[in-house]
Write a protein that holds these residues in place. Sequence first.
Motif, short mmCIF file in Angstrom:
data_model
loop_
_atom_site.label_atom_id
_atom_site.label_comp_id
_atom_site.label_asym_id
_atom_site.label_seq_id
_atom_site.Cartn_x
_atom_site.Cartn_y
_atom_site.Cartn_z
N ALA A 1 0.85 -1.19 0.00
CA ALA A 1 0.00 0.00 0.00
C ALA A 1 0.88 1.24 0.00
O ALA A 1 2.00 1.22 0.52
CB ALA A 1 -0.91 0.00 1.22
N GLN A 2 0.38 2.30 -0.58
CA GLN A 2 1.12 3.55 -0.61
C GLN A 2 1.00 4.29 0.72
O GLN A 2 -0.02 4.21 1.40
CB GLN A 2 0.59 4.45 -1.71
N VAL A 3 2.06 5.01 1.08
CA VAL A 3 2.05 5.91 2.22
C VAL A 3 2.05 7.32 1.65
O VAL A 3 2.88 7.65 0.80
CB VAL A 3 3.28 5.69 3.14
N LEU A 4 1.10 8.13 2.10
CA LEU A 4 0.89 9.46 1.53
C LEU A 4 1.17 10.56 2.54
O LEU A 4 1.01 10.37 3.75
CB LEU A 4 -0.55 9.59 1.03
N VAL A 12 3.06 10.60 -2.80
CA VAL A 12 3.52 9.33 -2.21
C VAL A 12 4.87 9.56 -1.54
O VAL A 12 5.80 10.08 -2.16
CB VAL A 12 3.64 8.24 -3.30
N ILE A 13 4.97 9.18 -0.26
CA ILE A 13 6.22 9.34 0.48
C ILE A 13 6.78 8.00 0.95
O ILE A 13 7.80 7.96 1.63
CB ILE A 13 6.05 10.30 1.68
N GLY A 14 6.12 6.92 0.60
CA GLY A 14 6.61 5.60 0.98
C GLY A 14 5.67 4.51 0.55
O GLY A 14 4.68 4.75 -0.12
N GLY A 15 6.02 3.29 0.96
CA GLY A 15 5.20 2.14 0.63
C GLY A 15 5.25 1.10 1.74
O GLY A 15 6.32 0.81 2.28
N ILE A 16 4.11 0.58 2.12
CA ILE A 16 4.03 -0.44 3.16
C ILE A 16 4.46 -1.78 2.56
O ILE A 16 3.98 -2.18 1.50
CB ILE A 16 2.61 -0.53 3.74
N THR A 17 5.38 -2.45 3.25
CA THR A 17 5.87 -3.74 2.79
C THR A 17 5.21 -4.91 3.52
O THR A 17 5.13 -5.99 2.97
CB THR A 17 7.40 -3.84 2.96
N SER A 18 4.75 -4.67 4.74
CA SER A 18 4.01 -5.71 5.47
C SER A 18 3.21 -5.04 6.59
O SER A 18 3.55 -3.96 7.05
CB SER A 18 4.95 -6.77 6.05
N SER A 19 2.14 -5.72 6.98
CA SER A 19 1.30 -5.19 8.06
C SER A 19 0.61 -6.34 8.77
O SER A 19 0.50 -7.44 8.24
CB SER A 19 0.26 -4.21 7.50
N ALA A 20 0.15 -6.05 9.99
CA ALA A 20 -0.55 -7.06 10.79
C ALA A 20 -1.29 -6.35 11.92
O ALA A 20 -1.04 -5.18 12.20
CB ALA A 20 0.44 -8.06 11.38
N LEU A 21 -2.18 -7.08 12.56
CA LEU A 21 -2.81 -6.60 13.78
C LEU A 21 -1.97 -7.07 14.95
O LEU A 21 -1.58 -8.24 15.01
CB LEU A 21 -4.24 -7.12 13.90
N SER A 22 -1.68 -6.17 15.87
CA SER A 22 -0.85 -6.51 17.02
C SER A 22 -1.71 -6.85 18.23
O SER A 22 -2.35 -5.98 18.80
CB SER A 22 0.07 -5.33 17.38
N LYS A 36 10.60 7.71 2.17
CA LYS A 36 11.56 8.65 1.62
C LYS A 36 12.37 9.26 2.76
O LYS A 36 11.86 9.44 3.87
CB LYS A 36 10.85 9.77 0.85
N TRP A 37 13.64 9.58 2.46
CA TRP A 37 14.51 10.17 3.46
C TRP A 37 13.89 11.48 3.97
O TRP A 37 13.33 12.25 3.21
CB TRP A 37 15.89 10.46 2.86
N GLY A 38 13.95 11.68 5.28
CA GLY A 38 13.35 12.87 5.89
C GLY A 38 11.93 12.64 6.34
O GLY A 38 11.43 13.33 7.21
N ARG A 39 11.27 11.65 5.76
CA ARG A 39 9.90 11.30 6.15
C ARG A 39 9.90 10.08 7.07
O ARG A 39 8.86 9.62 7.48
CB ARG A 39 9.04 10.99 4.91
N HIS A 40 11.08 9.58 7.37
CA HIS A 40 11.24 8.37 8.17
C HIS A 40 11.35 8.67 9.67
O HIS A 40 11.45 7.76 10.47
CB HIS A 40 12.49 7.63 7.72
N LYS A 45 3.57 12.35 10.69
CA LYS A 45 2.20 11.92 10.40
C LYS A 45 2.11 11.46 8.96
O LYS A 45 2.73 12.05 8.07
CB LYS A 45 1.21 13.06 10.63
N VAL A 46 1.35 10.40 8.72
CA VAL A 46 1.20 9.83 7.39
C VAL A 46 -0.23 9.39 7.16
O VAL A 46 -1.02 9.27 8.10
CB VAL A 46 2.15 8.62 7.18
N LEU A 47 -0.56 9.13 5.91
CA LEU A 47 -1.82 8.49 5.54
C LEU A 47 -1.47 7.21 4.80
O LEU A 47 -0.47 7.16 4.08
CB LEU A 47 -2.65 9.38 4.62
N ALA A 48 -2.28 6.20 4.97
CA ALA A 48 -2.09 4.95 4.23
C ALA A 48 -3.44 4.47 3.73
O ALA A 48 -4.48 4.78 4.31
CB ALA A 48 -1.46 3.88 5.13
N THR A 49 -3.40 3.73 2.64
CA THR A 49 -4.64 3.17 2.11
C THR A 49 -4.86 1.79 2.70
O THR A 49 -3.93 0.99 2.81
CB THR A 49 -4.59 3.09 0.58
#
Length: 66
Positions: A1-4, A12-22, A36-40, A45-49
């Motif tokens: 998923a894209q990170v916005l 787009v400032i990144g991309g999710i490579t894996s996710s789970a419920l904790s 992206k560097w500086g957004r890490h 704050k970010v948005l994800a789909t």
Amino acid sequence: AQVLDPAEKTTVIGGITSSALSPLLGNTAVALAVMKWGRHLPGTKVLATAEGKLIEGEVTARGFMG
């Protein structure tokens, strides 16, 4: 998923490579993403789909569970 960028919902400032419920965090969604560097940096704050919706998130430091 894209990170916005929440200020510019189409940038787009990144991309999710894996996710789970904790289960240790009350079934909160957690994800690993390449950013992206500086957004890490923790606190960014970010948005994800997810399932066709935009959800708010925040970059945390590695080892965020203590």
